[in-house]
Design an enzyme around this catalytic site. Structure first.
Site, short mmCIF file in Angstrom:
data_model
loop_
_atom_site.label_atom_id
_atom_site.label_comp_id
_atom_site.label_asym_id
_atom_site.label_seq_id
_atom_site.Cartn_x
_atom_site.Cartn_y
_atom_site.Cartn_z
N PRO A 120 0.79 -1.24 0.00
CA PRO A 120 0.00 0.00 0.00
C PRO A 120 0.82 1.29 0.00
CG PRO A 120 0.06 -0.94 2.20
CD PRO A 120 0.78 -1.91 1.31
N GLY A 121 2.15 1.21 0.08
CA GLY A 121 2.93 2.44 -0.09
C GLY A 121 3.85 2.81 1.05
N GLY A 122 3.99 1.91 2.05
CA GLY A 122 4.84 2.24 3.20
C GLY A 122 6.25 2.63 2.79
N GLU A 141 2.55 -1.28 -8.67
CA GLU A 141 1.83 -2.39 -8.04
C GLU A 141 1.09 -3.15 -9.12
OE1 GLU A 141 1.48 -3.95 -5.05
OE2 GLU A 141 0.01 -5.19 -6.13
N ARG A 146 -5.07 -2.74 -5.66
CA ARG A 146 -4.04 -2.27 -4.73
C ARG A 146 -3.27 -1.08 -5.31
NH1 ARG A 146 -2.51 -5.29 -0.39
NH2 ARG A 146 -0.28 -4.94 -0.62
N CYS A 238 9.08 -10.02 4.33
CA CYS A 238 8.75 -10.02 5.75
C CYS A 238 8.65 -11.47 6.21
CB CYS A 238 7.47 -9.22 6.03
SG CYS A 238 6.04 -9.83 5.18
N1 SAM Z 1 6.21 -2.44 -0.30
C1 SAM Z 1 4.88 -2.42 0.26
C2 SAM Z 1 4.84 -1.46 1.43
O1 SAM Z 1 5.89 -1.17 2.02
O2 SAM Z 1 3.76 -0.96 1.75
C3 SAM Z 1 4.42 -3.81 0.65
C4 SAM Z 1 4.51 -4.78 -0.52
S1 SAM Z 1 3.89 -6.36 -0.22
C5 SAM Z 1 5.11 -7.09 0.79
C6 SAM Z 1 4.14 -7.16 -1.75
C7 SAM Z 1 3.34 -6.62 -2.91
O3 SAM Z 1 3.64 -7.40 -4.08
C8 SAM Z 1 1.83 -6.69 -2.74
O4 SAM Z 1 1.26 -5.42 -2.90
C9 SAM Z 1 1.37 -7.63 -3.84
O5 SAM Z 1 0.14 -7.26 -4.42
C10 SAM Z 1 2.49 -7.53 -4.86
N2 SAM Z 1 2.59 -8.74 -5.71
C11 SAM Z 1 1.93 -9.90 -5.61
N3 SAM Z 1 2.28 -10.73 -6.60
C12 SAM Z 1 3.17 -10.09 -7.37
C13 SAM Z 1 3.90 -10.41 -8.55
N4 SAM Z 1 3.77 -11.61 -9.12
N5 SAM Z 1 4.72 -9.48 -9.05
C14 SAM Z 1 4.88 -8.28 -8.45
N6 SAM Z 1 4.22 -7.93 -7.33
C15 SAM Z 1 3.40 -8.81 -6.80
#
Ligand code: SAM
Length: 447
Positions: A120-122, A141, A146, A238
């Protein structure tokens, strides 16, 4: 109850004492932390805002990261709705330190940065706070919905030097050697979420770990070409297991061609934060980034554009866009980045870029809600009215507001000196320009 297989995999990487301490910590409450928006609020005002709830600085993000003693209702805090801070678990804030290690001059030089998995953008908000305003961040994203949330959160943060895209990682292969820094905060098996989110335990399995590790490699391989030789990759998850973490870092260095400069686990029970792994990798070779062929467009002319320019800080330029609904939207871009931000639209599916300033309706100019949050906004453009907490919450909940003692016309409503949005004051009532999508829907006064 933690899965047995999870504990077995931990034992492959960590001494027994560490495993025991980590597992015990996973049964405890997760710490609460927030990160200040330095473009909007001073350290003193930030600390004063949280008062006795403040617990201490996050050691690796001391000037802007703050632990809280309890989890307040952020939704009922008007300051949260001004983009003054982001609620972010503390370990993730370490990304700021890695940026500064990779580019000690990041605050004073113009970089091109990709946050590939950004919603979400952290971490995008964190990067924007540490980068020079002449740098450009592409926050991407892949999931459509999202990407919308990401765009909303970045609009609230208020930096105009960002382009939000909704692309598959493979699409970035088109931008060869364009980025100096790439952050891949990869989708992972979420072990670091176990204590925050019960369902993360249910979704975990050794197969999920293997699938995640393979998907992470695919994401990295697909986007690697867009990082210039000599550029830096921050790879993070994470999760705690070595398949998704150290082994993927080794794989990047071996197969894609990089050098790991540092890597670190943040572990509950050891660090005051959630589980987080991050590695800083330098891409082999050295080459300047390849500039994009700029798309030259002209600034709009006429009286609405001239009026819109007055809503902006110096150094911003306007461009007119026709929205899908046929409205004429004026957007602002940092002058030095405008052509490049527009050129990106040729290569990527751009969801948002720059700052939405105003819509032209006949001879009228209607300010866009996002302008209120942007650092590009000239705060002298409209009279400001500072609201107390109750009135601010009423505004955010779209309850009727009467400001008969205030000037008629557009007003900027503020809380603790920071803009929350615009109203058109008609005297007997106000028409709110605050978007329905951001309306507070919960009971605003129940604590
Ligand atoms: N960086 C974000 C933050 O700090 O708020 C959190 C990101 S979260 C750990 C991982 C993100 O990767 C999610 O938003 C998810 O939708 C996206 N994602 C899922 N599958 C993916 C794919 N195959 N390729 C790229 N991104 C993907």
């Amino acid at each position: 109850m933690l899965p047995e297989a999870f504990i077995s995999i931990l034992r492959e990487s960590y001494p027994e004492e560490t495993v025991q301490r980590l597992c015990a910590a996973l049964a405890e409450e997760a710490p609460v932390s927030v990160r200040r928006n330095p473009a909007k609020i001073s350290e003193e005002a930030f600390l004063a805002h949280f008062g006795t709830d403040a617990f201490g600085a996050v050691p690796w993000s001391a000037s802007d990261g703050l632990y809280l003693k309890r989890r307040p209702s952020f939704t009922r805090d008007p300051l949260f709705h001004s983009g003054a801070y982001y609620v972010q678990e503390a370990a993730s804030m370490a990304v700021g330190g890695l940026l500064e290690t990779a580019f000690p001059e990041a605050g004073s030089t113009s970089l091109r940065v990709l946050d590939l998995c950004a919603a979400p953008g952290g971490k995008s908000t964190l990067l924007l706070s540490r980068l020079n305003p002449e740098s450009l961040l592409v926050a991407n994203e892949v999931m459509r919905q999202r990407a919308g949330i990401l765009a909303e959160n970045l609009a609230l943060w208020g930096a105009p030097n960002v382009v939000v895209t909704n692309n598959d990682p493979a699409d970035f292969g088109r931008l060869e050697s364009y980025f100096d820094l790439m952050l891949v905060d990869a989708p992972c098996s979420g072990e670091g979420m176990f204590r925050k989110d019960e369902s993360a335990i249910g979704e975990w399995s050794p197969d999920a770990v293997r699938l995640c590790a393979a998907r992470q490699r695919r994401i990295l391989a697909d986007s690697w070409r867009s990082l210039r030789p000599g550029g830096a990759l921050i790879y993070s998850t994470c999760t705690f297991n070595h398949y998704e973490d150290e082994e993927n870092t080794e794989w990047i260095c071996r197969e894609l061609g990089g050098e790991c400069l540092s890597q670190r686990h943040f572990l509950p029970g050891f660090d005051h934060g959630e589980g987080f792994y991050c590695a800083l990798i330098r891409k082999g070779g050295e080459a300047p980034r390849k500039p994009l062929k700029s798309a030259r467009s002209n600034a709009p002319t006429g009286s609405p554009a001239a009026a819109a320019q007055k809503l902006l800080q110096p150094g911003m330029v306007l461009r007119e866009k026709t929205t899908r609904e046929g409205a004429h939207l004026l957007k602002a871009f940092p002058a030095g980045l405008c052509a490049e931000m527009e050129a990106l639209e040729k290569w990527l599916s751009v969801r948002a870029s720059g700052t939405a300033v105003a819509t032209i309706k006949g001879k009228d100019l209607i300010p866009e809600a996002d302008l209120a949050y942007s650092t590009a906004f000239n705060r002298e453009a409209f009279p400001e009215v500072n609201l107390d907490r109750e009135a601010a919450l009423r505004f955010l909940a779209h309850e009727p507001l009467v400001l008969s003692a205030e000037p008629k016309g557009y007003l900027t409503l503020c809380y603790k000196g920071l803009p929350l949005g615009f109203v058109k004051n008609l005297g007997a009532r106000c028409n709110s320009l605050h978007p329905l999508s951001r309306r507070i829907r919960m009971d605003i006064f129940e604590e």
